[in-house]
Design a protein around this motif. Structure first.
Motif, PDB file in Angstrom:
ATOM      1  N   ARG A 219       0.836  -1.200   0.000  1.00  0.00           N
ATOM      2  CA  ARG A 219       0.000   0.000   0.000  1.00  0.00           C
ATOM      3  C   ARG A 219       0.872   1.251   0.000  1.00  0.00           C
ATOM      4  N   GLY A 220       0.439   2.241  -0.741  1.00  0.00           N
ATOM      5  CA  GLY A 220       1.235   3.444  -0.927  1.00  0.00           C
ATOM      6  C   GLY A 220       2.022   3.394  -2.213  1.00  0.00           C
ATOM      7  N   ARG A 221       2.650   2.260  -2.497  1.00  0.00           N
ATOM      8  CA  ARG A 221       3.354   2.065  -3.769  1.00  0.00           C
ATOM      9  C   ARG A 221       2.379   1.770  -4.903  1.00  0.00           C
ATOM     10  N   VAL A 222       1.393   0.930  -4.631  1.00  0.00           N
ATOM     11  CA  VAL A 222       0.416   0.579  -5.668  1.00  0.00           C
ATOM     12  C   VAL A 222      -0.241   1.831  -6.238  1.00  0.00           C
ATOM     13  N   GLU A 223      -0.609   2.742  -5.360  1.00  0.00           N
ATOM     14  CA  GLU A 223      -1.311   3.949  -5.796  1.00  0.00           C
ATOM     15  C   GLU A 223      -0.410   4.892  -6.594  1.00  0.00           C
ATOM     16  N   GLN A 224       0.903   4.715  -6.498  1.00  0.00           N
ATOM     17  CA  GLN A 224       1.845   5.579  -7.185  1.00  0.00           C
ATOM     18  C   GLN A 224       2.384   4.957  -8.469  1.00  0.00           C
ATOM     19  N   ALA A 225       1.900   3.780  -8.845  1.00  0.00           N
ATOM     20  CA  ALA A 225       2.457   3.058  -9.986  1.00  0.00           C
ATOM     21  C   ALA A 225       1.567   3.176 -11.213  1.00  0.00           C
ATOM     22  N   ARG A 226       2.195   3.231 -12.380  1.00  0.00           N
ATOM     23  CA  ARG A 226       1.446   3.148 -13.640  1.00  0.00           C
ATOM     24  C   ARG A 226       0.915   1.732 -13.861  1.00  0.00           C
ATOM     25  N   HIS A 227       1.730   0.760 -13.480  1.00  0.00           N
ATOM     26  CA  HIS A 227       1.384  -0.640 -13.726  1.00  0.00           C
ATOM     27  C   HIS A 227       1.901  -1.479 -12.565  1.00  0.00           C
ATOM     28  N   VAL A 228       1.141  -2.504 -12.181  1.00  0.00           N
ATOM     29  CA  VAL A 228       1.545  -3.425 -11.122  1.00  0.00           C
ATOM     30  C   VAL A 228       1.597  -4.837 -11.691  1.00  0.00           C
ATOM     31  N   HIS A 229       2.698  -5.512 -11.432  1.00  0.00           N
ATOM     32  CA  HIS A 229       2.856  -6.915 -11.824  1.00  0.00           C
ATOM     33  C   HIS A 229       2.893  -7.748 -10.552  1.00  0.00           C
ATOM     34  N   VAL A 230       1.942  -8.678 -10.408  1.00  0.00           N
ATOM     35  CA  VAL A 230       1.828  -9.473  -9.191  1.00  0.00           C
ATOM     36  C   VAL A 230       2.318 -10.892  -9.471  1.00  0.00           C
ATOM     37  N   SER A 231       3.404 -11.269  -8.800  1.00  0.00           N
ATOM     38  CA  SER A 231       3.905 -12.641  -8.912  1.00  0.00           C
ATOM     39  C   SER A 231       2.998 -13.581  -8.120  1.00  0.00           C
ATOM     40  N   ILE A 232       3.058 -14.859  -8.430  1.00  0.00           N
ATOM     41  CA  ILE A 232       2.106 -15.798  -7.830  1.00  0.00           C
ATOM     42  C   ILE A 232       2.591 -16.332  -6.481  1.00  0.00           C
ATOM     43  N   MET A 233       3.142 -15.420  -5.652  1.00  0.00           N
ATOM     44  CA  MET A 233       3.424 -15.767  -4.268  1.00  0.00           C
ATOM     45  C   MET A 233       2.092 -15.800  -3.504  1.00  0.00           C
ATOM     46  N   ASP A 234       1.961 -16.716  -2.558  1.00  0.00           N
ATOM     47  CA  ASP A 234       0.693 -16.864  -1.852  1.00  0.00           C
ATOM     48  C   ASP A 234       0.302 -15.575  -1.126  1.00  0.00           C
ATOM     49  N   PHE A 235       1.267 -14.914  -0.499  1.00  0.00           N
ATOM     50  CA  PHE A 235       0.939 -13.684   0.225  1.00  0.00           C
ATOM     51  C   PHE A 235       0.468 -12.591  -0.725  1.00  0.00           C
ATOM     52  N   ALA A 236       0.963 -12.621  -1.981  1.00  0.00           N
ATOM     53  CA  ALA A 236       0.694 -11.532  -2.917  1.00  0.00           C
ATOM     54  C   ALA A 236      -0.753 -11.512  -3.389  1.00  0.00           C
ATOM     55  N   ARG A 237      -1.454 -12.624  -3.306  1.00  0.00           N
ATOM     56  CA  ARG A 237      -2.853 -12.631  -3.744  1.00  0.00           C
ATOM     57  C   ARG A 237      -3.684 -11.659  -2.903  1.00  0.00           C
ATOM     58  N   ARG A 238      -3.240 -11.387  -1.674  1.00  0.00           N
ATOM     59  CA  ARG A 238      -3.983 -10.461  -0.815  1.00  0.00           C
ATOM     60  C   ARG A 238      -3.775  -9.008  -1.218  1.00  0.00           C
ATOM     61  N   ALA A 239      -2.853  -8.787  -2.131  1.00  0.00           N
ATOM     62  CA  ALA A 239      -2.679  -7.436  -2.675  1.00  0.00           C
ATOM     63  C   ALA A 239      -3.621  -7.169  -3.838  1.00  0.00           C
ATOM     64  N   LEU A 240      -4.214  -8.192  -4.412  1.00  0.00           N
ATOM     65  CA  LEU A 240      -5.021  -8.023  -5.622  1.00  0.00           C
ATOM     66  C   LEU A 240      -6.165  -7.023  -5.443  1.00  0.00           C
ATOM     67  N   PRO A 241      -6.954  -7.076  -4.348  1.00  0.00           N
ATOM     68  CA  PRO A 241      -8.024  -6.082  -4.203  1.00  0.00           C
ATOM     69  C   PRO A 241      -7.507  -4.644  -4.160  1.00  0.00           C
ATOM     70  N   ASP A 242      -6.365  -4.417  -3.533  1.00  0.00           N
ATOM     71  CA  ASP A 242      -5.800  -3.070  -3.480  1.00  0.00           C
ATOM     72  C   ASP A 242      -5.353  -2.604  -4.859  1.00  0.00           C
ATOM     73  N   VAL A 243      -4.790  -3.534  -5.635  1.00  0.00           N
ATOM     74  CA  VAL A 243      -4.365  -3.162  -6.990  1.00  0.00           C
ATOM     75  C   VAL A 243      -5.582  -2.841  -7.852  1.00  0.00           C
ATOM     76  N   LEU A 244      -6.634  -3.636  -7.736  1.00  0.00           N
ATOM     77  CA  LEU A 244      -7.838  -3.399  -8.524  1.00  0.00           C
ATOM     78  C   LEU A 244      -8.497  -2.072  -8.164  1.00  0.00           C
ATOM     79  N   ALA A 245      -8.341  -1.651  -6.917  1.00  0.00           N
ATOM     80  CA  ALA A 245      -8.939  -0.390  -6.488  1.00  0.00           C
ATOM     81  C   ALA A 245      -8.114   0.818  -6.917  1.00  0.00           C
ATOM     82  N   ALA A 246      -6.881   0.599  -7.309  1.00  0.00           N
ATOM     83  CA  ALA A 246      -5.995   1.691  -7.704  1.00  0.00           C
ATOM     84  C   ALA A 246      -6.167   2.004  -9.188  1.00  0.00           C
ATOM     85  N   ASP A 247      -5.685   3.150  -9.583  1.00  0.00           N
ATOM     86  CA  ASP A 247      -5.795   3.593 -10.982  1.00  0.00           C
ATOM     87  C   ASP A 247      -4.576   3.132 -11.759  1.00  0.00           C
ATOM     88  N   CYS A 248      -4.474   1.807 -11.944  1.00  0.00           N
ATOM     89  CA  CYS A 248      -3.331   1.258 -12.674  1.00  0.00           C
ATOM     90  C   CYS A 248      -3.755  -0.053 -13.321  1.00  0.00           C
TER      91      CYS A 248
END
Length: 294
Positions: A125-154
């Protein structure tokens, strides 16, 4: 925007062992060339590839308070790239990659992080909102970032690697991404149809190694891009070729080019990566890519 590409997950240490053949000969002791280690893994490959192509990327991941973790920290300090970390007692991920004389490999991946591991969401959080594009690797913990990425303008991408089309582990990554990369090595029929039907993807890139890649754009017929040979750069090591493809694809697409032009750039970058030994040791630059696209 502060970052062009923000990668969540996927840095570790690769140990490269050059073996006489794959599968290994059935003997107790096998002499090999000197064993080397590198900062590697898929997320790092995308970050480093984008950096070499002129973008400003950053990475967030979970590492250990161990020698491998400190090596990663030093590498990012030397690169001058943003690294946001959470420290976990299970340590820093590692892999042992066996590489045959023709450049093919088998990766023995270290699953030391416990399933269901949760981290403080302030890791991304904080970085996602500042990024043009987010690439999420398939780490198990990273799936919990998906809703935040979808809510951001990227925009959002992911690499499903050797997904078979059925494994539930990969499905939410596939459903959330605008751009999906996947290997054809285990992919079953209709898997790409499922991604389009169940998710938001506009394009699915199916990477097929020596057979090139297949660009599936929503509502269009798939297009095959054959692999290429780069004069003077024979294949010596396929480690990191897919990550190089992803980095060049994203860099080109973010520059306003079409999916097909982005895939062409990815094809060249992947072939270039195969011409160097080790993991991410000699990724293509923007100047080299421009010359090879002419």
């Amino acid at each position: 925007m502060d970052l062009d590409v923000f990668v969540i997950g996927g840095v570790g240490i690769d140990t490269i062992v050059r073996v006489p053949a794959l599968p290994l000969p059935g003997q107790e002791t096998i002499p090999v060339q000197p064993v080397e280690t590198y900062v590697g893994h898929t997320g790092h490959g995308v970050v480093l590839g984008c950096h070499r192509l002129g973008l400003h990327p950053g990475l967030a991941d979970v590492i250990g308070d161990d020698a491998e973790g400190w090596r990663i920290r030093r590498a990012y300090e030397e690169l001058g790239l943003p690294l946001t970390i959470a420290v976990h007692p299970s340590g820093t991920r590692r892999s042992v990659n066996l590489v045959s004389p023709d450049g093919n490999r088998v990766s023995l991946y270290d699953r030391r992080h416990p399933p269901g591991m949760r981290v403080d969401p302030n890791l991304w959080r904080g970085r996602v909102e500042q990024a043009r594009h987010v690439h999420v690797s398939i780490m198990d913990f990273a799936r919990r970032a998906l809703p935040d990425v979808l809510a951001a303008d990227c925009s959002l991408s992911t690499d499903l690697h050797d997904w078979d089309g059925d494994n539930e582990y990969h499905r939410d990554f596939a459903q959330c991404a605008d751009i999906v990369f996947v290997s054809t090595s285990a992919l079953r029929d209709k898997a790409i149809d499922w991604i389009f039907a169940s998710g938001r993807a506009e394009v699915v890139i199916a990477m097929a190694g020596a057979d090139g890649s297949y660009v599936h754009v929503r509502g269009e017929e798939p297009v095959h891009l054959p692999a290429i040979d780069i004069p003077g750069r024979p294949v010596v090591d396929t480690n990191g070729a897919g990550d190089a493809y992803v980095a060049a694809f994203l860099t080109t697409w973010l520059d306003g080019r079409s999916y097909y032009e982005a895939a062409e750039a990815g094809t060249i970058a992947g072939a270039w990566a195969c011409g160097s030994r080790g993991t991410h040791t000699d990724l293509i630059t923007a100047e080299q890519l421009m010359l090879l696209r002419r």
